[in-house]
Design a protein around this motif. Sequence first.
Motif, PDB file in Angstrom:
ATOM      1  N   UNK A 136       0.819  -1.205   0.000  1.00  0.00           N
ATOM      2  CA  UNK A 136       0.000   0.000   0.000  1.00  0.00           C
ATOM      3  C   UNK A 136       0.850   1.251   0.000  1.00  0.00           C
ATOM      4  N   UNK A 137       0.183   2.408   0.002  1.00  0.00           N
ATOM      5  CA  UNK A 137       0.887   3.689  -0.071  1.00  0.00           C
ATOM      6  C   UNK A 137       1.854   3.882   1.093  1.00  0.00           C
ATOM      7  N   UNK A 138       1.456   3.466   2.305  1.00  0.00           N
ATOM      8  CA  UNK A 138       2.314   3.663   3.468  1.00  0.00           C
ATOM      9  C   UNK A 138       3.581   2.818   3.363  1.00  0.00           C
ATOM     10  N   UNK A 139       3.467   1.541   3.026  1.00  0.00           N
ATOM     11  CA  UNK A 139       4.638   0.673   2.929  1.00  0.00           C
ATOM     12  C   UNK A 139       5.573   1.123   1.810  1.00  0.00           C
ATOM     13  N   UNK A 140       4.993   1.581   0.708  1.00  0.00           N
ATOM     14  CA  UNK A 140       5.834   2.057  -0.390  1.00  0.00           C
ATOM     15  C   UNK A 140       6.576   3.323   0.019  1.00  0.00           C
ATOM     16  N   UNK A 141       5.905   4.218   0.741  1.00  0.00           N
ATOM     17  CA  UNK A 141       6.563   5.444   1.202  1.00  0.00           C
ATOM     18  C   UNK A 141       7.714   5.123   2.150  1.00  0.00           C
ATOM     19  N   UNK A 142       7.517   4.144   3.010  1.00  0.00           N
ATOM     20  CA  UNK A 142       8.583   3.755   3.932  1.00  0.00           C
ATOM     21  C   UNK A 142       9.769   3.175   3.182  1.00  0.00           C
ATOM     22  N   UNK A 143       9.483   2.440   2.109  1.00  0.00           N
ATOM     23  CA  UNK A 143      10.559   1.874   1.311  1.00  0.00           C
ATOM     24  C   UNK A 143      11.278   2.970   0.519  1.00  0.00           C
ATOM     25  N   UNK A 144      10.518   3.903  -0.036  1.00  0.00           N
ATOM     26  CA  UNK A 144      11.110   5.014  -0.789  1.00  0.00           C
ATOM     27  C   UNK A 144      12.065   5.808   0.083  1.00  0.00           C
TER      28      UNK A 144
END
Length: 369
Positions: free
Chosen positions: A16-24
């Motif tokens: 989701x958006x949150x997990x992708x942001x954390x990875x980015x």
Amino acid sequence: MDAQAWLVVNSLTGMGALRIAQLVARQPAWPAGWLAALPSRAANELRLWLEHPSRSPLQKVVDETLAWQQGGPSRHLLHRDHPAWPALLNELPDPPVVLWAQGDLGALEGPKLAMVGTRRPTSEGTHNAQTFARDLARRGWCVVSGMALGVDGVAQRAALEAGGRTVAVLGCGVDVIYPASHRDLHEQLSRLPGGLLLSEHPPGTIARPAFFPRRNRIVTGLSLGTLVVEATEKSGSLVSARLTLEQNRELFVLPGSLHNVQARGCLTLLRQGAAHLACSVDDIIADLGHWAEAFIPLEDAVQPSLSATPAENLPDSLLASLSATPTPIDLLVHATGVTVSDCQQRLLMLELEGWVSQQAGGWVRLPRS
């Protein structure tokens, strides 16, 4: 990363958006760093797409978006590496990974203020939404909202009619008209200068209740602050108010009568000390002007041209097209044959000189003594 890569990342299972942001935030190299950091299932999906895109289900999303973009010059896919990507979104804990955009990307330039409120505004609320949106537009601010019934639609129409910029963030695909009664507004946002539709959902996605709270975080996330025009005690606009505070943005509300049910949510926000009281656009700019300068010098904002053709010398067709019944600006443009910007500028000048007035539904000609 290019648009196709971001589309694929956005479609990975369990990301989701949150997990992708954390990875980015870890700044992994593409694609090796992503493959190493992703959960195993998502990594396998990405690896298949990288090595054999024709065999990957993810390629369908890419192909559909490419086909959609080829349908018109005003269709875009925005992502973190796109030059028009709004940097303020990167401050959210869960920013959208991609945004489908339809309309004028120039609407994303300059400072932005979200305007939200009840779907059933009073006549006073409607007037206030129009007045604030027009004034903001003329000062170079972009009005951001959700194209919903009530305050949203009123504010966005007023911004367009003032020749300004407005962005509508949808809880459906950008090609889906919701609510259906806003078909004309959807069309204007798609084709008029300064209008833009945004969505984190692919074209063709129908509106669903769960999408709207998520949509609100983008409305407020794009903006330096949020203005609540009218809101009941259980209004969905209070979700936007909460998100504004969580995102460390400024919250403004308009005062309302103690007897106005549609204003009780605003009064509650004021009583709690959560919001600033706004009695004019000057109050908002006084608090946000120093932030706005990072986007556009306020002296470069859209201002009425007082040197335009005098009212008496305007083509008879413009004034002749107006009556006591409100006429939308698109019909005026069609009837007079002038450009949208020229028509907007002339109407503004006429309004300043007392010849015409803007009301719900369009422009009217005022009686002259």
